[in-house]
Structures are given as structure tokens and as C-alpha cells.
Write a protein that holds these residues in place. Structure first.
Motif, PDB file in Angstrom:
ATOM      1  N   LYS A  93       0.777  -1.094  -0.408  1.00 39.92           N
ATOM      2  CA  LYS A  93      -0.421   0.269   0.488  1.00 39.92           C
ATOM      3  C   LYS A  93       0.903   1.257  -0.143  1.00 39.92           C
ATOM      4  O   LYS A  93       1.912   1.192   0.359  1.00 39.92           O
ATOM      5  N   ALA A  94       0.142   2.140  -0.542  1.00 40.67           N
ATOM      6  CA  ALA A  94       1.170   3.765  -0.442  1.00 40.67           C
ATOM      7  C   ALA A  94       0.874   4.349   1.099  1.00 40.67           C
ATOM      8  O   ALA A  94      -0.057   3.761   1.243  1.00 40.67           O
ATOM      9  N   PRO A  95       2.331   4.667   2.092  1.00 41.00           N
ATOM     10  CA  PRO A  95       2.165   4.780   2.959  1.00 41.00           C
ATOM     11  C   PRO A  95       1.803   6.755   3.470  1.00 41.00           C
ATOM     12  O   PRO A  95       1.456   6.723   1.528  1.00 41.00           O
ATOM     13  N   ASN A  96       2.099   7.500   4.337  1.00 36.81           N
ATOM     14  CA  ASN A  96       1.384   8.805   4.128  1.00 36.81           C
ATOM     15  C   ASN A  96       2.160   9.093   3.297  1.00 36.81           C
ATOM     16  O   ASN A  96       3.209   8.943   3.198  1.00 36.81           O
ATOM     17  N   GLU A  97       1.490  10.622   2.867  1.00 37.23           N
ATOM     18  CA  GLU A  97       1.860  11.943   2.243  1.00 37.23           C
ATOM     19  C   GLU A  97       3.998  12.235   3.023  1.00 37.23           C
ATOM     20  O   GLU A  97       4.969  12.424   1.931  1.00 37.23           O
ATOM     21  N   SER A  98       3.851  11.721   4.591  1.00 33.64           N
ATOM     22  CA  SER A  98       5.219  12.493   4.957  1.00 33.64           C
ATOM     23  C   SER A  98       6.749  11.395   4.772  1.00 33.64           C
ATOM     24  O   SER A  98       7.464  11.780   3.855  1.00 33.64           O
ATOM     25  N   ALA A 103      11.092   9.480   1.454  1.00 34.07           N
ATOM     26  CA  ALA A 103      11.378   8.897   0.148  1.00 34.07           C
ATOM     27  C   ALA A 103      12.273   9.392  -0.953  1.00 34.07           C
ATOM     28  O   ALA A 103      13.135   9.124  -1.345  1.00 34.07           O
ATOM     29  N   ARG A 104      11.005  10.096  -1.548  1.00 29.88           N
ATOM     30  CA  ARG A 104      11.778  10.632  -2.755  1.00 29.88           C
ATOM     31  C   ARG A 104      12.488  11.583  -2.661  1.00 29.88           C
ATOM     32  O   ARG A 104      13.369  11.940  -3.281  1.00 29.88           O
ATOM     33  N   ASN A 148       7.074   3.095  10.301  1.00 34.55           N
ATOM     34  CA  ASN A 148       6.556   2.884   9.013  1.00 34.55           C
ATOM     35  C   ASN A 148       7.469   3.129   7.540  1.00 34.55           C
ATOM     36  O   ASN A 148       7.929   2.020   6.806  1.00 34.55           O
ATOM     37  N   PHE A 149       8.837   4.033   7.742  1.00 31.47           N
ATOM     38  CA  PHE A 149       9.334   4.266   6.754  1.00 31.47           C
ATOM     39  C   PHE A 149      10.446   3.230   6.444  1.00 31.47           C
ATOM     40  O   PHE A 149      10.860   3.009   5.585  1.00 31.47           O
ATOM     41  N   PRO A 154      12.869   0.192   0.445  1.00 27.02           N
ATOM     42  CA  PRO A 154      13.250  -1.033  -0.267  1.00 27.02           C
ATOM     43  C   PRO A 154      14.618  -1.301   0.381  1.00 27.02           C
ATOM     44  O   PRO A 154      15.684  -0.934   0.752  1.00 27.02           O
ATOM     45  N   ARG A 155      15.314  -2.380   0.395  1.00 26.58           N
ATOM     46  CA  ARG A 155      16.321  -3.365   0.480  1.00 26.58           C
ATOM     47  C   ARG A 155      17.580  -3.233  -0.326  1.00 26.58           C
ATOM     48  O   ARG A 155      18.405  -2.785  -0.495  1.00 26.58           O
TER      49      ARG A 155
END
Length: 476
Positions: A93-98, A103-104, A148-149, A154-155
Motif C-alpha cells: 500500500k502507499a504510506p502517508n504523504e510525509s 522517501a522521494r 513505518n518508513f 526497499p532493501r
């Protein structure tokens, strides 16, 4: 970035000052985001590449989360979305906006290094994160996001220490800036703009920030001398000094000591009683009206959130009838009632009513805001449209011209809103000439045009000037 220099601002840490003289409307610098994401609540209604709202969006076939206008936007956004896409699929699923924004940011820094452009004045490592200033409940939420982050990251991507990740979260928490849609009327996402993070706050600033064609622009509100510090307002000046100081302390972790806070400038006007022929109402009467107004504002907000607009009108009318004879036209609670009533009545197509209260709102704003404040410009624009819709072309044209003059400074000539206003100004000018030549013919032609093209319901009221206030996004 030859227009600005970094310096140590007394009591504020680092800041920016002008490297040359500027005049009202000058663009001091523009800056693209380091990274930006669409709000969680709008993820299916906004393009994740250009941040435009479209009736039909194409969904990413891989992660099923990101949405785009078309293949062109999808290709344009692929560089940012590529790693995110795989991470969302793996996470389920997509995590929250923060989390998505952090991540970006990290993916971009991993790819391009700490300085992604020769225009960048500071690295993220040099920005404050204020983690040590957070309250216990806020820190608890903060740690949940980091946990959660770690699960989401990703590993296969470069691994980062928890303190590095925490720092980026802290920077986003107190330096994130809201990204608006293409019209500039609705906040649709949040991004990080490193150079903007260096501009300090003042309640009566000499600059404003606007998003224009995907970049933020720092624009001068008036003459700025070479060597003068550049400032923007992190919170709306319409708040009382004490409330502004509370918000700034809670959200940005500093005590505001600007002249307007120290002197409580215009606080008296914001809570004033109506003076009639030199006579002011007694303080206890003003307090009673103020308390009643505040109580009714809470009821009005609930009715508005539930979409019961007829109840909103009823509450506003009752409050205005009771408090308008007592409270000054600069009283901030009365201004909110006028603003809401004009907006809702325009939505319900009672345009003369909407025009009357929009004009009162602008008259009050003029006495409180900086002459080139964007919220004043947006309010004047709304009043101009309301008067034009009501067939009151003289005041309508005057208000549109006032709005245009302000937004030319705050938004500039290329911004979509300013372009719309320019077209509106030309239209109302033409209609005004026709009206002055022959009022009867003007109204006859107007009535005929409206019969041939029946008015539809306006967009649901959202407070167009709200998009200008509180532009600095901070996760609550």
C-alpha cells in the motif's frame, strides 16, 4: 542566486538578505522543489506529475496508486516515481504523504548528491530539524512515521542510519511548503524547497511566496534596500499577536519578536467595537458580542463542513444581525462571518447578497492587511466577481482592477489567476462603457444573455483566499 546572500540573522539563525535593490513585484528568486507529493486525501483526484485536477486520470498499472493526466505526464513523472512504484508494490500500500516525501527526497539525494543544482544555497544537513523541541505526543507520532518508513524503504535502495532519516523527517516537518493546483486556488500537496527554507518569518514581511508553473517564486511586496533581510509570513496576520506567537512556537519552534508582535499592532482594530459619531460601545458590550460571535463561528464551521449551507446562512445572518451594530468592520470574527456568508450566498446564487458582504469584507481587510497582501487581492477578486454576477458593474470593475493591481505584485503577469483577472478586467471595462452609454440597453442585453445561458451552481465554497494563508505546510 546572485540576488541574495546568506547571513546570520540576530536571534533567528541563518537568513537571506537582498544583494541589490528590489521593487514591488520583482521576482527575487524562483526554485523548483527538491521533491513533492500529492496529499493522501487527493491521491486519486490529482495528477502526481503536474498536480492538475482532471475529471479522468490514468492510474499507474504497476502500483495502482499514482494517477496521471496522460502518458505524457506519466513519462515526465517516471524518474521520481520509478523507485516509489516498486516500493509501494512491495509494501502492499502507499504510506502517508510525509513518508512518501521523505522517501522521494532520499532517493534523489542518493542519486544526485546533497546539492542537486548549482542554484542550491544550502544542503539539507545544514537545515534545522527541531526534533529536540517536539512535544511528547508529537514525538510519538514522529517515531511511528520513522518506523513505518523503515518497513517501506526497499532493501535494494541505499540504506540510511535512523538519525539521517529522522533529520529529513524533521526538516520536512517544519519546512514543508504546500503545493497548489494549476490555478493556485487549492493546496493539493507538499514539497521541499531548500532555498526557501532559509527565508525567515516576519508578521509584516517584505516578500511573499507563490507557486507558479511548478516553481515557487519569492516576490518583493514593496521596495527592499540592498542588504535588507528578506522575510515572509509563516502564519496569517489576521490572527491576533498572541495567537500568531502561539502558532509560531507550536509549529516552528521560535518566539516571534517582530515589531508587530511586540507592539500588538492592529490587535485593537481586530477586537474593536463600532464607533458611531465618535461614541464607542462599552467594553462589556463588545466582549459580549465577541463571545457570541466566537460561539456561533464554531456552529457555523460544523454546518459548513457537513455541507448544510442553508444552516450556514441562517447562523451567519443571526450572528451578523446581533453583532454588526456593536462590532467594528475590522473585527476578525465579524469579518469571518461576512466572508463565509458572501461565499455561501454566491454558491447558492444570491449574488446581490454575496456582493454586499464581500464588499464589507474587503473594506475590513484593507484596514488590516499590507496593501499588497495576496489574501486582500483574492478577496477583492471574489468581491469583483460577486458584483459582476449581481449586475453591479461599476463596483465590480473597480474591485477587479484593485485585485489585478495586487496580484500583479504577488503573483506576477504569467500566473494563471492574473491572466484570468486580466481577461475579467477587459470584460468588465467593456461592459462598464456600455453601461455608461445606456443603462437600459446594458441591462437588457445582460438579461438576454443570462436567459440564453442559465447560471449553474457555483463551485462549493472553499475559501479561495485560504490557499494563500498558511502556505507553509506542517504535519499536524
Amino acid at each position: 542566486m546572485e540576488n541574495v546572500t546568506i547571513f546570520d540573522s540576530p536571534g533567528k539563525g541563518r537568513g537571506l538578505k537582498a544583494a541589490k535593490e528590489f521593487w514591488a513585484g520583482d521576482v527575487i528568486f524562483s526554485e523548483p522543489s527538491l521533491a513533492a507529493v500529492v496529499f493522501d486525501s487527493l491521491a486519486e483526484r490529482m495528477c502526481h506529475s503536474c498536480f492538475r485536477s482532471q475529471p479522468k486520470l490514468q492510474r499507474c498499472g504497476q502500483c495502482k496508486f499514482a494517477h496521471y493526466c496522460d502518458r505524457t505526464c506519466q513519462r515526465a513523472g517516471w524518474a521520481e516515481h520509478k523507485q516509489e512504484c516498486g516500493a509501494i508494490k512491495a509494501f502492499g500500500k502507499a504510506p502517508n504523504e510525509s513518508i512518501r516525501l521523505v522517501a522521494r527526497i532520499l532517493w534523489r539525494l542518493d542519486k544526485e548528491g546533497s546539492v542537486v543544482s548549482d542554484m542550491q544555497l544550502t544542503t539539507l544537513d545544514e537545515l534545522e530539524d527541531h526534533i529536540q523541541d517536539m512535544q511528547e505526543d508529537e514525538l510519538k507520532e514522529f517515531k511511528v512515521d520513522i518506523h513505518n518508513f523503515v518497513d517501506y524503504w526497499p532493501r535494494s535502495s541505499k540504506q540510511h542510519r535512523i538519525d539521517e532519516v529522522s533529520h529529513i523527517f524533521g526538516v520536512v516537518n517544519c519546512n514543508g511548503f504546500t503545493v497548489s493546483d494549476q490555478r493556485g486556488l487549492q493546496a493539493v500537496g507538499v514539497g521541499l524547497f531548500p532555498n526557501l527554507c532559509l527565508v525567515n518569518h516576519d508578521c509584516w514581511p517584505n516578500c511573499t511566496v507563490i507557486l507558479n508553473h511548478g516553481k515557487i517564486e519569492l516576490r518583493s511586496l514593496g521596495k527592499i534596500e540592498e542588504g535588507e533581510e528578506l522575510t515572509v509570513a509563516y502564519v496569517d496576520f489576521m490572527n491576533l499577536s498572541e495567537e500568531r506567537q502561539r502558532l509560531l512556537k507550536a509549529q516552528y519552534f521560535f518566539d516571534c519578536t517582530c515589531e508587530h508582535c511586540k507592539n500588538r499592532t492592529k490587535d485593537d482594530l481586530k477586537m474593536a467595537g463600532r464607533e458611531v459619531e465618535g461614541v464607542k460601545p462599552p467594553p462589556e458590550q463588545v466582549k459580549e458580542a465577541t463571545d457570541f460571535c466566537f460561539e456561533m463561528l464554531e456552529k457555523m464551521d460544523k454546518a459548513r463542513l457537513s455541507g448544510d449551507y442553508h444552516e450556514v446562512v441562517k447562523i451567519c445572518r443571526e450572528t451578523i444581525n446581533k453583532t454588526e451594530p456593536v462590532l467594528a468592520d475590522t473585527h476578525i470574527y465579524l469579518l469571518r462571518m461576512w466572508s463565509t456568508l458572501s461565499e455561501v450566498q454566491a454558491y447558492l446564487q444570491y449574488f446581490e447578497d454575496a456582493a454586499e458582504y464581500a464588499r464589507k469584507m474587503v473594506d475590513g481587510y484593507v484596514k488590516l492587511y499590507h496593501p499588497n497582501n495576496a489574501a486582500l487581492g483574492m478577496a477583492a477578486m471574489r468581491a469583483g466577481v460577486n458584483h459582476w454576477q449581481a449586475g453591479l458593474i461599476e463596483v465590480g470593475h473597480s474591485m477587479v482592477c484593485k485585485a489585478y493591481a495586487i496580484l500583479m505584485v504577488t503573483h506576477g503577469p504569467t500566473h494563471p489567476i492574473t491572466k484570468d483577472l486580466e481577461a475579467m478586467r477587459m470584460q468588465t471595462e467593456m461592459e462598464l462603457r456600455m453601461f455608461k452609454q445606456n443603462e437600459y440597453v446594458y441591462h437588457s442585453m445582460r438579461d438576454a444573455a443570462l436567459k440564453n445561458k442559465p447560471m449553474t451552481m457555483m463551485h462549493e465554497p472553499k475559501g479561495v483566499e485560504e490557499g494563500i494563508k498558511n502556505l507553509f505546510h506542517r504535519k499536524k
